[in-house]
Design a protein around this motif. Structure first.
Motif, PDB file in Angstrom:
ATOM      1  N   PRO A 165       0.823  -1.208   0.000  1.00  0.00           N
ATOM      2  CA  PRO A 165       0.000   0.000   0.000  1.00  0.00           C
ATOM      3  C   PRO A 165       0.860   1.262   0.000  1.00  0.00           C
ATOM      4  O   PRO A 165       1.961   1.277   0.552  1.00  0.00           O
ATOM      5  CB  PRO A 165      -0.807  -0.109   1.292  1.00  0.00           C
ATOM      6  CG  PRO A 165       0.004  -0.983   2.169  1.00  0.00           C
ATOM      7  CD  PRO A 165       0.764  -1.916   1.275  1.00  0.00           C
ATOM      8  N   THR A 166       0.351   2.317  -0.618  1.00  0.00           N
ATOM      9  CA  THR A 166       1.024   3.609  -0.553  1.00  0.00           C
ATOM     10  C   THR A 166       0.853   4.171   0.854  1.00  0.00           C
ATOM     11  O   THR A 166       0.069   3.656   1.652  1.00  0.00           O
ATOM     12  CB  THR A 166       0.437   4.586  -1.584  1.00  0.00           C
ATOM     13  OG1 THR A 166      -0.949   4.764  -1.310  1.00  0.00           O
ATOM     14  CG2 THR A 166       0.633   4.079  -3.000  1.00  0.00           C
ATOM     15  N   THR A 167       1.552   5.240   1.158  1.00  0.00           N
ATOM     16  CA  THR A 167       1.461   5.821   2.502  1.00  0.00           C
ATOM     17  C   THR A 167       0.054   6.333   2.789  1.00  0.00           C
ATOM     18  O   THR A 167      -0.436   6.204   3.913  1.00  0.00           O
ATOM     19  CB  THR A 167       2.474   6.956   2.680  1.00  0.00           C
ATOM     20  OG1 THR A 167       2.281   7.925   1.654  1.00  0.00           O
ATOM     21  CG2 THR A 167       3.889   6.426   2.628  1.00  0.00           C
ATOM     22  N   THR A 168      -0.607   6.906   1.787  1.00  0.00           N
ATOM     23  CA  THR A 168      -1.968   7.405   1.974  1.00  0.00           C
ATOM     24  C   THR A 168      -2.926   6.269   2.260  1.00  0.00           C
ATOM     25  O   THR A 168      -3.752   6.343   3.172  1.00  0.00           O
ATOM     26  CB  THR A 168      -2.429   8.176   0.721  1.00  0.00           C
ATOM     27  OG1 THR A 168      -1.482   9.199   0.429  1.00  0.00           O
ATOM     28  CG2 THR A 168      -3.792   8.784   0.946  1.00  0.00           C
ATOM     29  N   VAL A 169      -2.824   5.195   1.497  1.00  0.00           N
ATOM     30  CA  VAL A 169      -3.703   4.043   1.709  1.00  0.00           C
ATOM     31  C   VAL A 169      -3.405   3.390   3.052  1.00  0.00           C
ATOM     32  O   VAL A 169      -4.316   2.958   3.762  1.00  0.00           O
ATOM     33  CB  VAL A 169      -3.580   3.034   0.543  1.00  0.00           C
ATOM     34  CG1 VAL A 169      -4.315   1.755   0.849  1.00  0.00           C
ATOM     35  CG2 VAL A 169      -4.094   3.648  -0.740  1.00  0.00           C
ATOM     36  N   LYS A 170      -2.141   3.360   3.437  1.00  0.00           N
ATOM     37  CA  LYS A 170      -1.777   2.784   4.731  1.00  0.00           C
ATOM     38  C   LYS A 170      -2.432   3.561   5.867  1.00  0.00           C
ATOM     39  O   LYS A 170      -2.947   2.983   6.820  1.00  0.00           O
ATOM     40  CB  LYS A 170      -0.260   2.778   4.897  1.00  0.00           C
ATOM     41  CG  LYS A 170       0.236   1.891   6.005  1.00  0.00           C
ATOM     42  CD  LYS A 170       1.753   1.895   6.090  1.00  0.00           C
ATOM     43  CE  LYS A 170       2.336   1.046   4.989  1.00  0.00           C
ATOM     44  NZ  LYS A 170       3.782   0.833   5.153  1.00  0.00           N
ATOM     45  N   SER A 171      -2.463   4.892   5.763  1.00  0.00           N
ATOM     46  CA  SER A 171      -3.105   5.700   6.801  1.00  0.00           C
ATOM     47  C   SER A 171      -4.619   5.511   6.786  1.00  0.00           C
ATOM     48  O   SER A 171      -5.261   5.511   7.840  1.00  0.00           O
ATOM     49  CB  SER A 171      -2.753   7.173   6.648  1.00  0.00           C
ATOM     50  OG  SER A 171      -3.350   7.720   5.501  1.00  0.00           O
ATOM     51  N   LEU A 172      -5.210   5.317   5.608  1.00  0.00           N
ATOM     52  CA  LEU A 172      -6.650   5.044   5.529  1.00  0.00           C
ATOM     53  C   LEU A 172      -6.980   3.695   6.163  1.00  0.00           C
ATOM     54  O   LEU A 172      -8.015   3.552   6.818  1.00  0.00           O
ATOM     55  CB  LEU A 172      -7.125   5.066   4.084  1.00  0.00           C
ATOM     56  CG  LEU A 172      -7.205   6.430   3.408  1.00  0.00           C
ATOM     57  CD1 LEU A 172      -7.580   6.267   1.947  1.00  0.00           C
ATOM     58  CD2 LEU A 172      -8.178   7.325   4.120  1.00  0.00           C
ATOM     59  N   LEU A 173      -6.120   2.706   5.967  1.00  0.00           N
ATOM     60  CA  LEU A 173      -6.337   1.403   6.568  1.00  0.00           C
ATOM     61  C   LEU A 173      -6.255   1.490   8.088  1.00  0.00           C
ATOM     62  O   LEU A 173      -7.020   0.809   8.785  1.00  0.00           O
ATOM     63  CB  LEU A 173      -5.333   0.389   6.041  1.00  0.00           C
ATOM     64  CG  LEU A 173      -5.444   0.029   4.558  1.00  0.00           C
ATOM     65  CD1 LEU A 173      -4.315  -0.907   4.153  1.00  0.00           C
ATOM     66  CD2 LEU A 173      -6.779  -0.566   4.242  1.00  0.00           C
TER      67      LEU A 173
END
Length: 81
Positions: free
Chosen positions: A66-74
């Protein structure tokens, strides 16, 4: 071929809506993707995040990062990798 879990933008001007997709890292942001894993709507209050956990775990098991943005959304959706 590096596979990433990232956001692709939909919606109109000033009304963003995002899909969480699995795509080749070389493809453009709104280009071809392999699978849709979920959605993110930042305009809702609170912002809504829907994710298909089974698909997500399947792709992470295959090596998709995951990208950093997706990681934070998760993290916000309380989903661990």
């Amino acid at each position: 071929m590096a596979v990433r879990i990232r956001l692709t933008r939909l919606g109109r001007k000033k009304k963003p809506f995002y899909r969480i997709v699995v795509a080749d890292s070389q493809c453009p942001r709104d280009g071809k993707f392999l699978d849709i894993v979920g959605t993110y709507d930042p305009l809702q209050d609170p912002a809504t995040i829907t994710i298909d956990n089974e698909k997500l775990q399947n792709w992470v098991g295959k090596g998709a990062l995951p990208t950093t943005t997706v990681k934070s959304l998760l993290k916000k959706a309380a989903i661990t990798e």
